[in-house]
Scaffold this motif. Structure first.
Motif, mmCIF file in Angstrom:
data_model
loop_
_atom_site.group_PDB
_atom_site.id
_atom_site.type_symbol
_atom_site.label_atom_id
_atom_site.label_comp_id
_atom_site.label_asym_id
_atom_site.label_seq_id
_atom_site.Cartn_x
_atom_site.Cartn_y
_atom_site.Cartn_z
ATOM 1 N N ILE A 51 60.804 -0.529 48.109
ATOM 2 C CA ILE A 51 59.949 0.343 49.342
ATOM 3 C C ILE A 51 59.701 -0.892 50.383
ATOM 4 O O ILE A 51 59.412 -0.926 51.285
ATOM 5 C CB ILE A 51 59.267 0.356 48.704
ATOM 6 C CG1 ILE A 51 59.515 1.595 47.816
ATOM 7 C CG2 ILE A 51 58.022 1.131 49.552
ATOM 8 C CD1 ILE A 51 60.151 2.984 48.457
ATOM 9 N N LEU A 52 59.512 -2.402 49.844
ATOM 10 C CA LEU A 52 58.774 -3.109 50.602
ATOM 11 C C LEU A 52 60.461 -3.627 51.843
ATOM 12 O O LEU A 52 59.896 -3.797 53.008
ATOM 13 C CB LEU A 52 58.621 -4.807 49.666
ATOM 14 C CG LEU A 52 57.254 -3.820 49.011
ATOM 15 C CD1 LEU A 52 56.996 -5.141 47.704
ATOM 16 C CD2 LEU A 52 55.983 -3.971 50.612
ATOM 17 N N TRP A 53 62.107 -3.958 50.795
ATOM 18 C CA TRP A 53 62.265 -4.297 51.784
ATOM 19 C C TRP A 53 62.681 -2.930 53.436
ATOM 20 O O TRP A 53 63.232 -3.155 53.554
ATOM 21 C CB TRP A 53 63.288 -4.229 51.069
ATOM 22 C CG TRP A 53 63.775 -6.101 50.921
ATOM 23 C CD1 TRP A 53 63.557 -6.943 50.187
ATOM 24 C CD2 TRP A 53 64.960 -6.787 51.872
ATOM 25 N NE1 TRP A 53 64.113 -8.218 50.798
ATOM 26 C CE2 TRP A 53 64.542 -7.441 51.956
ATOM 27 C CE3 TRP A 53 65.424 -6.699 53.493
ATOM 28 C CZ2 TRP A 53 65.790 -8.848 52.818
ATOM 29 C CZ3 TRP A 53 66.327 -7.292 53.988
ATOM 30 C CH2 TRP A 53 66.005 -8.062 53.943
ATOM 31 N N LEU A 54 62.599 -2.401 52.542
ATOM 32 C CA LEU A 54 63.149 -0.436 53.485
ATOM 33 C C LEU A 54 61.577 -0.636 54.777
ATOM 34 O O LEU A 54 62.503 -0.188 55.704
ATOM 35 C CB LEU A 54 62.586 0.362 52.422
ATOM 36 C CG LEU A 54 63.356 2.002 53.496
ATOM 37 C CD1 LEU A 54 64.873 1.750 53.974
ATOM 38 C CD2 LEU A 54 62.913 3.560 52.384
ATOM 39 N N GLY A 55 60.409 -0.683 54.118
ATOM 40 C CA GLY A 55 59.535 -0.831 55.332
ATOM 41 C C GLY A 55 59.805 -1.904 56.121
ATOM 42 O O GLY A 55 59.598 -1.906 57.547
ATOM 43 N N ALA A 56 60.279 -3.404 55.588
ATOM 44 C CA ALA A 56 60.533 -3.940 56.610
ATOM 45 C C ALA A 56 61.898 -3.973 57.632
ATOM 46 O O ALA A 56 61.425 -4.858 58.946
ATOM 47 C CB ALA A 56 60.546 -5.846 56.077
ATOM 48 N N LEU A 57 62.855 -3.546 56.829
ATOM 49 C CA LEU A 57 63.600 -3.288 57.703
ATOM 50 C C LEU A 57 63.437 -2.162 58.927
ATOM 51 O O LEU A 57 63.829 -2.071 60.460
ATOM 52 C CB LEU A 57 65.056 -2.811 56.588
ATOM 53 C CG LEU A 57 65.993 -2.288 57.300
ATOM 54 C CD1 LEU A 57 67.823 -1.976 56.468
ATOM 55 C CD2 LEU A 57 66.717 -0.823 57.808
ATOM 56 N N LEU A 127 60.578 -12.259 46.122
ATOM 57 C CA LEU A 127 60.734 -10.956 47.414
ATOM 58 C C LEU A 127 61.087 -12.183 48.423
ATOM 59 O O LEU A 127 60.650 -11.549 50.402
ATOM 60 C CB LEU A 127 59.540 -10.561 47.288
ATOM 61 C CG LEU A 127 59.047 -9.168 48.559
ATOM 62 C CD1 LEU A 127 60.158 -8.430 48.493
ATOM 63 C CD2 LEU A 127 57.964 -8.786 47.882
ATOM 64 N N THR A 128 59.722 -13.114 48.947
ATOM 65 C CA THR A 128 59.074 -13.630 50.082
ATOM 66 C C THR A 128 60.773 -14.306 50.178
ATOM 67 O O THR A 128 61.072 -14.473 51.205
ATOM 68 C CB THR A 128 58.678 -14.801 49.712
ATOM 69 O OG1 THR A 128 56.737 -13.870 49.398
ATOM 70 C CG2 THR A 128 57.971 -15.226 50.609
ATOM 71 N N THR A 170 71.853 -5.998 53.494
ATOM 72 C CA THR A 170 71.708 -7.231 54.042
ATOM 73 C C THR A 170 70.357 -6.618 53.005
ATOM 74 O O THR A 170 69.664 -7.089 51.861
ATOM 75 C CB THR A 170 70.748 -7.258 55.463
ATOM 76 O OG1 THR A 170 71.546 -8.380 56.075
ATOM 77 C CG2 THR A 170 68.966 -8.197 55.109
ATOM 78 N N LEU A 171 70.075 -4.548 53.351
ATOM 79 C CA LEU A 171 69.072 -3.916 52.306
ATOM 80 C C LEU A 171 69.867 -4.272 51.380
ATOM 81 O O LEU A 171 68.596 -4.267 49.989
ATOM 82 C CB LEU A 171 69.282 -3.152 53.050
ATOM 83 C CG LEU A 171 68.131 -1.989 52.396
ATOM 84 C CD1 LEU A 171 66.555 -2.359 52.308
ATOM 85 C CD2 LEU A 171 68.141 -0.481 52.767
ATOM 86 N N ILE A 172 71.113 -4.334 50.975
ATOM 87 C CA ILE A 172 71.681 -4.004 49.119
ATOM 88 C C ILE A 172 71.301 -5.302 48.961
ATOM 89 O O ILE A 172 70.386 -5.259 47.644
ATOM 90 C CB ILE A 172 73.054 -3.959 49.286
ATOM 91 C CG1 ILE A 172 72.994 -1.702 49.784
ATOM 92 C CG2 ILE A 172 72.924 -4.274 47.941
ATOM 93 C CD1 ILE A 172 74.217 -1.949 49.717
ATOM 94 N N PHE A 173 71.229 -6.617 49.469
ATOM 95 C CA PHE A 173 71.273 -8.100 48.590
ATOM 96 C C PHE A 173 69.745 -8.318 48.392
ATOM 97 O O PHE A 173 69.759 -8.632 47.605
ATOM 98 C CB PHE A 173 72.117 -9.137 48.884
ATOM 99 C CG PHE A 173 73.334 -8.651 49.293
ATOM 100 C CD1 PHE A 173 74.413 -8.101 47.428
ATOM 101 C CD2 PHE A 173 75.096 -8.741 50.243
ATOM 102 C CE1 PHE A 173 75.211 -8.551 47.450
ATOM 103 C CE2 PHE A 173 75.976 -8.440 49.550
ATOM 104 C CZ PHE A 173 76.135 -7.983 48.577
ATOM 105 N N GLY A 174 69.004 -7.779 49.357
ATOM 106 C CA GLY A 174 67.677 -8.572 49.481
ATOM 107 C C GLY A 174 66.846 -7.516 48.878
ATOM 108 O O GLY A 174 66.440 -7.783 47.933
ATOM 109 N N ALA A 175 67.185 -6.272 48.721
ATOM 110 C CA ALA A 175 66.612 -5.413 47.410
ATOM 111 C C ALA A 175 66.482 -5.706 46.113
ATOM 112 O O ALA A 175 65.961 -5.881 45.386
ATOM 113 C CB ALA A 175 66.516 -4.202 47.781
#
Length: 218
Positions: A51-57, A127-128, A170-175
Protein backbone atom coordinates in the motif's frame (compact mmCIF):
# COMPACT_ATOMS: atom_id res chain seq x y z
CA UNK A 1 22.03 23.98 -14.38
CA UNK A 2 21.71 25.14 -10.78
CA UNK A 3 19.79 28.23 -11.90
CA UNK A 4 17.42 26.06 -13.94
CA UNK A 5 16.93 23.72 -10.99
CA UNK A 6 16.12 26.61 -8.65
CA UNK A 7 13.71 28.01 -11.26
CA UNK A 8 11.85 24.70 -11.50
CA UNK A 9 11.68 24.42 -7.72
CA UNK A 10 10.20 27.91 -7.46
CA UNK A 11 7.65 27.08 -10.16
CA UNK A 12 6.69 23.92 -8.33
CA UNK A 13 6.02 25.89 -5.15
CA UNK A 14 4.23 28.84 -6.78
CA UNK A 15 2.23 27.06 -9.47
CA UNK A 16 1.34 23.96 -7.50
CA UNK A 17 3.44 21.75 -9.73
CA UNK A 18 3.35 18.83 -7.34
CA UNK A 19 4.91 20.32 -4.22
CA UNK A 20 2.68 19.21 -1.36
CA UNK A 21 0.05 17.75 -3.70
CA UNK A 22 1.69 14.34 -3.91
CA UNK A 23 2.30 14.28 -0.17
CA UNK A 24 -1.34 15.12 0.55
CA UNK A 25 -2.51 12.38 -1.83
CA UNK A 26 -0.13 9.91 -0.17
CA UNK A 27 -1.56 10.81 3.24
CA UNK A 28 -5.14 10.37 2.01
CA UNK A 29 -4.44 6.93 0.52
CA UNK A 30 -2.69 5.64 3.63
CA UNK A 31 -5.38 7.08 5.91
CA UNK A 32 -8.29 5.59 3.97
CA UNK A 33 -6.90 2.06 3.68
CA UNK A 34 -7.50 1.14 7.37
CA UNK A 35 -11.09 2.37 7.07
CA UNK A 36 -11.64 0.27 3.94
CA UNK A 37 -9.97 -2.89 5.28
CA UNK A 38 -11.34 -2.66 8.81
CA UNK A 39 -9.75 -2.78 12.27
CA UNK A 40 -7.45 -5.70 11.54
CA UNK A 41 -3.93 -4.83 12.58
CA UNK A 42 -2.54 -8.19 11.45
CA UNK A 43 -3.85 -7.64 7.91
CA UNK A 44 -2.63 -4.03 7.88
CA UNK A 45 0.92 -5.12 8.67
CA UNK A 46 0.84 -7.62 5.80
CA UNK A 47 -0.41 -5.21 3.14
CA UNK A 48 1.45 -2.13 4.45
CA UNK A 49 4.54 -2.40 2.16
CA UNK A 50 2.42 -2.76 -0.98
CA UNK A 51 0.00 0.00 0.00
CA UNK A 52 2.78 2.44 0.86
CA UNK A 53 4.59 1.77 -2.38
CA UNK A 54 1.43 1.98 -4.48
CA UNK A 55 0.48 5.24 -2.79
CA UNK A 56 3.94 6.68 -3.47
CA UNK A 57 3.75 5.62 -7.12
CA UNK A 58 0.35 7.21 -7.67
CA UNK A 59 1.43 10.35 -5.83
CA UNK A 60 4.42 10.70 -8.18
CA UNK A 61 2.08 10.26 -11.13
CA UNK A 62 -0.07 13.26 -10.19
CA UNK A 63 2.35 16.01 -11.21
CA UNK A 64 4.07 14.43 -14.22
CA UNK A 65 2.06 16.34 -16.82
CA UNK A 66 3.35 19.65 -15.41
CA UNK A 67 7.05 18.86 -15.90
CA UNK A 68 7.16 20.38 -19.39
CA UNK A 69 3.62 21.81 -19.70
CA UNK A 70 4.28 25.23 -18.13
CA UNK A 71 7.45 25.76 -20.15
CA UNK A 72 5.68 24.73 -23.35
CA UNK A 73 2.72 27.01 -22.73
CA UNK A 74 4.75 30.19 -22.20
CA UNK A 75 7.38 29.41 -24.86
CA UNK A 76 10.21 28.85 -22.38
CA UNK A 77 10.80 25.34 -23.69
CA UNK A 78 11.73 26.65 -27.14
CA UNK A 79 14.21 29.05 -25.58
CA UNK A 80 15.68 26.35 -23.37
CA UNK A 81 16.04 24.07 -26.39
CA UNK A 82 18.22 26.67 -28.13
CA UNK A 83 20.26 27.49 -25.01
CA UNK A 84 23.88 26.34 -24.63
CA UNK A 85 22.72 23.80 -22.05
CA UNK A 86 22.20 20.40 -23.75
CA UNK A 87 18.66 19.08 -23.80
CA UNK A 88 19.88 15.93 -22.05
CA UNK A 89 20.95 18.06 -19.08
CA UNK A 90 17.65 19.94 -19.24
CA UNK A 91 15.61 16.75 -18.94
CA UNK A 92 17.86 15.49 -16.15
CA UNK A 93 17.34 18.72 -14.21
CA UNK A 94 13.59 18.48 -14.76
CA UNK A 95 13.60 14.94 -13.35
CA UNK A 96 15.70 16.04 -10.37
CA UNK A 97 13.34 18.93 -9.63
CA UNK A 98 10.35 16.58 -9.78
CA UNK A 99 12.03 14.17 -7.36
CA UNK A 100 12.96 16.94 -4.92
CA UNK A 101 9.40 18.29 -4.83
CA UNK A 102 7.54 14.97 -4.98
CA UNK A 103 9.71 11.92 -4.38
CA UNK A 104 11.84 13.18 -1.50
CA UNK A 105 8.86 14.30 0.65
CA UNK A 106 7.32 10.86 0.13
CA UNK A 107 10.52 9.16 1.29
CA UNK A 108 10.59 11.28 4.43
CA UNK A 109 6.88 10.85 5.18
CA UNK A 110 6.62 7.10 4.53
CA UNK A 111 8.05 5.94 7.91
CA UNK A 112 5.62 8.24 9.75
CA UNK A 113 2.60 7.12 7.74
CA UNK A 114 3.65 3.47 8.09
CA UNK A 115 2.59 3.70 11.73
CA UNK A 116 -1.03 4.00 10.55
CA UNK A 117 -0.70 0.63 8.80
CA UNK A 118 0.98 -1.14 11.74
CA UNK A 119 4.15 -1.84 9.78
CA UNK A 120 6.49 -4.01 11.89
CA UNK A 121 9.54 -2.28 13.30
CA UNK A 122 11.90 -4.29 11.10
CA UNK A 123 10.23 -2.89 7.98
CA UNK A 124 10.92 0.81 8.45
CA UNK A 125 14.53 0.79 7.26
CA UNK A 126 13.96 -1.35 4.13
CA UNK A 127 10.85 0.69 3.30
CA UNK A 128 12.78 3.95 3.48
CA UNK A 129 15.72 2.54 1.55
CA UNK A 130 13.51 1.11 -1.18
CA UNK A 131 11.67 4.41 -1.62
CA UNK A 132 14.93 6.36 -1.62
CA UNK A 133 16.30 4.09 -4.35
CA UNK A 134 13.09 3.71 -6.36
CA UNK A 135 11.47 7.16 -6.43
CA UNK A 136 14.28 8.68 -8.57
CA UNK A 137 13.46 6.07 -11.22
CA UNK A 138 9.79 7.07 -11.04
CA UNK A 139 10.72 10.71 -11.68
CA UNK A 140 13.07 9.92 -14.56
CA UNK A 141 10.58 7.58 -16.24
CA UNK A 142 7.84 10.14 -15.67
CA UNK A 143 9.96 12.84 -17.30
CA UNK A 144 10.30 10.62 -20.36
CA UNK A 145 6.53 10.18 -20.46
CA UNK A 146 6.00 13.91 -20.05
CA UNK A 147 8.37 14.53 -22.96
CA UNK A 148 6.34 12.15 -25.12
CA UNK A 149 3.10 14.00 -24.44
CA UNK A 150 4.39 17.60 -24.43
CA UNK A 151 2.20 19.80 -26.59
CA UNK A 152 -0.74 17.38 -26.53
CA UNK A 153 -3.89 18.95 -25.16
CA UNK A 154 -5.26 17.07 -22.16
CA UNK A 155 -2.44 14.58 -22.39
CA UNK A 156 -2.60 13.65 -18.70
CA UNK A 157 -4.57 10.45 -19.27
CA UNK A 158 -2.34 9.40 -22.15
CA UNK A 159 0.71 10.11 -19.99
CA UNK A 160 -0.64 7.84 -17.26
CA UNK A 161 -1.30 5.03 -19.72
CA UNK A 162 2.23 5.34 -21.12
CA UNK A 163 4.05 5.56 -17.82
CA UNK A 164 2.22 3.06 -15.62
CA UNK A 165 3.51 -0.08 -17.43
CA UNK A 166 7.05 1.28 -17.14
CA UNK A 167 6.56 1.74 -13.40
CA UNK A 168 5.71 -1.92 -12.79
CA UNK A 169 9.30 -3.30 -12.31
CA UNK A 170 10.12 -0.51 -9.84
CA UNK A 171 6.91 -1.20 -7.93
CA UNK A 172 7.55 -4.94 -7.81
CA UNK A 173 11.09 -4.78 -6.47
CA UNK A 174 10.40 -1.83 -4.17
CA UNK A 175 7.40 -3.47 -2.51
CA UNK A 176 9.24 -6.80 -2.35
CA UNK A 177 12.20 -5.24 -0.53
CA UNK A 178 9.87 -3.58 1.98
CA UNK A 179 7.88 -6.80 2.45
CA UNK A 180 10.95 -8.93 3.04
CA UNK A 181 12.31 -6.43 5.53
CA UNK A 182 9.00 -6.34 7.42
CA UNK A 183 9.03 -10.14 7.64
CA UNK A 184 12.63 -10.24 8.86
CA UNK A 185 14.00 -11.76 5.65
CA UNK A 186 17.03 -10.73 3.62
CA UNK A 187 16.07 -7.83 1.35
CA UNK A 188 19.43 -7.15 -0.30
CA UNK A 189 18.56 -8.68 -3.67
CA UNK A 190 15.38 -6.62 -4.33
CA UNK A 191 17.26 -3.48 -3.28
CA UNK A 192 20.08 -4.29 -5.71
CA UNK A 193 17.60 -4.86 -8.51
CA UNK A 194 15.88 -1.59 -7.63
CA UNK A 195 19.22 0.23 -7.64
CA UNK A 196 20.01 -1.29 -11.04
CA UNK A 197 16.69 -0.07 -12.47
CA UNK A 198 17.30 3.43 -11.12
CA UNK A 199 20.86 3.60 -12.42
CA UNK A 200 19.75 2.33 -15.83
CA UNK A 201 16.95 4.88 -16.15
CA UNK A 202 19.21 7.74 -15.04
CA UNK A 203 21.87 6.70 -17.55
CA UNK A 204 19.61 6.17 -20.57
CA UNK A 205 16.28 7.98 -20.32
CA UNK A 206 17.55 11.60 -20.28
CA UNK A 207 18.90 11.00 -23.79
CA UNK A 208 15.61 9.45 -24.90
CA UNK A 209 13.64 12.31 -23.32
CA UNK A 210 15.83 14.90 -25.06
CA UNK A 211 15.36 13.19 -28.42
CA UNK A 212 11.59 13.15 -27.95
CA UNK A 213 11.53 16.86 -26.99
CA UNK A 214 13.50 17.72 -30.14
CA UNK A 215 10.98 15.86 -32.28
CA UNK A 216 7.99 17.52 -30.60
CA UNK A 217 9.46 21.01 -31.00
CA UNK A 218 9.98 20.69 -34.74
Amino acid sequence: MIALLMRDLRLAVRAGGGFGLGLAFFLIVVTLVPFAVGPRGDLHSVIAPGILWLGALLACLLSLDRIFALDHEDGSLDLLATAPLPLEALTAVKALAHWLTTGLPLVLAAPVLAVLLSLPGEGYLPLTLSLALGTPALSVIGTFGAALTVGIRRGGLLLSLLVLPLYVPTLIFGAEAARRGAEGQDYAMPLLMLAGITCGTIALLPFASAAVVRVNLR
